[in-house]
Design a protein around this motif. Structure first.
Motif, short mmCIF file in Angstrom:
data_model
loop_
_atom_site.label_atom_id
_atom_site.label_comp_id
_atom_site.label_asym_id
_atom_site.label_seq_id
_atom_site.Cartn_x
_atom_site.Cartn_y
_atom_site.Cartn_z
N PHE A 8 -19.14 58.55 -31.79
CA PHE A 8 -18.48 58.16 -30.55
C PHE A 8 -17.01 58.55 -30.63
O PHE A 8 -16.15 57.72 -30.89
CB PHE A 8 -18.63 56.65 -30.33
CG PHE A 8 -20.04 56.22 -30.02
CD1 PHE A 8 -20.40 55.93 -28.71
CD2 PHE A 8 -20.99 56.12 -31.02
CE1 PHE A 8 -21.69 55.54 -28.41
CE2 PHE A 8 -22.29 55.73 -30.72
CZ PHE A 8 -22.65 55.44 -29.42
N PRO A 9 -16.70 59.83 -30.41
CA PRO A 9 -15.33 60.30 -30.61
C PRO A 9 -14.35 59.73 -29.62
O PRO A 9 -13.15 59.71 -29.89
CB PRO A 9 -15.47 61.82 -30.44
CG PRO A 9 -16.62 61.97 -29.50
CD PRO A 9 -17.58 60.88 -29.92
N GLU A 10 -14.83 59.25 -28.50
CA GLU A 10 -13.91 58.72 -27.48
C GLU A 10 -13.19 57.46 -27.95
O GLU A 10 -12.15 57.10 -27.42
CB GLU A 10 -14.63 58.48 -26.15
CG GLU A 10 -15.70 57.41 -26.17
CD GLU A 10 -17.10 57.89 -26.57
OE1 GLU A 10 -18.07 57.29 -26.07
OE2 GLU A 10 -17.22 58.83 -27.38
N PHE A 11 -13.70 56.78 -28.96
CA PHE A 11 -13.03 55.60 -29.49
C PHE A 11 -11.96 55.96 -30.51
O PHE A 11 -10.85 55.47 -30.46
CB PHE A 11 -14.03 54.61 -30.10
CG PHE A 11 -14.81 53.87 -29.06
CD1 PHE A 11 -14.20 52.97 -28.22
CD2 PHE A 11 -16.16 54.10 -28.91
CE1 PHE A 11 -14.91 52.30 -27.24
CE2 PHE A 11 -16.89 53.44 -27.93
CZ PHE A 11 -16.25 52.54 -27.10
N ASP A 12 -12.32 56.79 -31.49
CA ASP A 12 -11.35 57.17 -32.52
C ASP A 12 -11.95 58.30 -33.35
O ASP A 12 -13.13 58.27 -33.67
CB ASP A 12 -11.05 55.96 -33.42
CG ASP A 12 -10.00 56.26 -34.48
OD1 ASP A 12 -9.22 57.21 -34.32
OD2 ASP A 12 -9.95 55.51 -35.48
N VAL A 13 -11.12 59.29 -33.69
CA VAL A 13 -11.59 60.38 -34.55
C VAL A 13 -10.81 60.47 -35.84
O VAL A 13 -11.22 61.18 -36.76
CB VAL A 13 -11.56 61.75 -33.83
CG1 VAL A 13 -12.55 61.78 -32.68
CG2 VAL A 13 -10.17 62.12 -33.39
N SER A 14 -9.70 59.76 -35.95
CA SER A 14 -8.84 59.91 -37.13
C SER A 14 -9.61 59.61 -38.41
O SER A 14 -9.54 60.37 -39.38
CB SER A 14 -7.61 59.02 -37.02
OG SER A 14 -7.98 57.66 -36.87
N TRP A 15 -10.36 58.54 -38.44
CA TRP A 15 -11.08 58.18 -39.66
C TRP A 15 -12.22 59.16 -39.94
O TRP A 15 -12.51 59.47 -41.09
CB TRP A 15 -11.59 56.74 -39.59
CG TRP A 15 -12.70 56.54 -38.62
CD1 TRP A 15 -12.60 56.36 -37.27
CD2 TRP A 15 -14.10 56.49 -38.92
NE1 TRP A 15 -13.85 56.22 -36.71
CE2 TRP A 15 -14.78 56.29 -37.70
CE3 TRP A 15 -14.83 56.61 -40.09
CZ2 TRP A 15 -16.18 56.21 -37.63
CZ3 TRP A 15 -16.21 56.51 -40.02
CH2 TRP A 15 -16.86 56.31 -38.80
N LEU A 16 -12.84 59.71 -38.88
CA LEU A 16 -13.91 60.69 -39.08
C LEU A 16 -13.36 61.98 -39.71
O LEU A 16 -13.95 62.54 -40.62
CB LEU A 16 -14.58 61.02 -37.74
CG LEU A 16 -15.43 59.92 -37.13
CD1 LEU A 16 -15.79 60.25 -35.69
CD2 LEU A 16 -16.68 59.68 -37.97
N ILE A 17 -12.21 62.40 -39.20
CA ILE A 17 -11.57 63.60 -39.75
C ILE A 17 -11.15 63.36 -41.19
O ILE A 17 -11.38 64.19 -42.07
CB ILE A 17 -10.38 64.03 -38.86
CG1 ILE A 17 -10.91 64.53 -37.50
CG2 ILE A 17 -9.53 65.08 -39.55
CD1 ILE A 17 -9.86 64.75 -36.45
N ASN A 18 -10.56 62.19 -41.44
CA ASN A 18 -10.08 61.87 -42.80
C ASN A 18 -11.21 61.73 -43.81
O ASN A 18 -11.04 62.04 -45.00
CB ASN A 18 -9.25 60.59 -42.79
CG ASN A 18 -7.94 60.76 -42.05
OD1 ASN A 18 -7.44 61.86 -41.88
ND2 ASN A 18 -7.38 59.66 -41.59
#
Length: 196
Positions: free
Chosen positions: A78-88
């Motif tokens: 669900f990238p619309e919530f947050d992507v920073s942690w997914l990228i990290n």
């Protein structure tokens, strides 16, 4: 327990948790196609695209079907919530001590392709921007906006930026008292704090 149920149970128990990228791909494509449109329409069109194009996966022996991913225990993104942690954490999901997830090469490729689109556009980004704009300079000295903590002791970052219901407003109080009454309570409390 019959043989059919035992087979399904074994699949669920022995399938490692994984991430899948079908939803990530579809919602990103939709948001790219609807740039500049009102957010309510963008969300509706994204949901339509997801419902129409999301692959359907049915396990052999299932009588009640429906899943949000390609296998049991696979989580959509669900990238619309947050992507920073997914990228990290993209390169360490499988090695995490708690909650490890399997990432196929295809999922990792999709994450690298689609996640950057969301940087600066997520719900978390909007919350942090609004929080920064609403805090006085005095409070900013004590409040770490990026980590959402006060004096490194209180953290509420994901509680305020996710859609999972981690924090539920006291709607009962609002409905019983009304917004005007709550506004007046706040004004009175502020007045009491100013008058010793």
């Amino acid at each position: 327990m019959n043989e059919r149920i035992q087979k399904l149970k074994d699949i669920v128990i022995h399938t490692p948790p994984a991430l899948e990228s079908d939803r990530l791909r579809l919602i990103t494509e939709s948001y790219r196609e609807t740039e500049g449109e009102p957010m309510v329409l963008r969300r509706a069109k994204a949901l339509k695209k997801i419902l129409e194009e999301m692959p359907i996966h049915i396990l052999e022996g299932e009588l009640i079907v429906g899943n949000q991913s390609f296998q049991p225990k696979a989580a959509p993104l669900f990238p619309e919530f947050d992507v920073s942690w997914l990228i990290n954490e993209m390169d360490s999901f499988e090695q995490r001590r708690l909650d490890p997830f399997v990432l196929s090469l295809e999922v990792k490729k999709d994450m690298k392709e689609y996640l950057p689109y969301w940087e600066g556009k997520t719900h978390r980004d909007l919350c942090l921007k609004n929080l920064d704009a609403s805090l006085s300079e005095e409070l900013k000295a004590y409040y770490d906006i990026v980590r959402c903590n006060i004096n490194q002791s209180l953290s509420n970052l994901y509680h305020t930026t996710t859609g999972d219901g981690h924090i539920i407003a006291d709607y009962d109080r609002v409905l019983k008292k009304g917004l005007q009454a709550l506004r007046q309570e706040a004004i009175n409390r502020l007045k009491d704090e100013k008058d010793p």
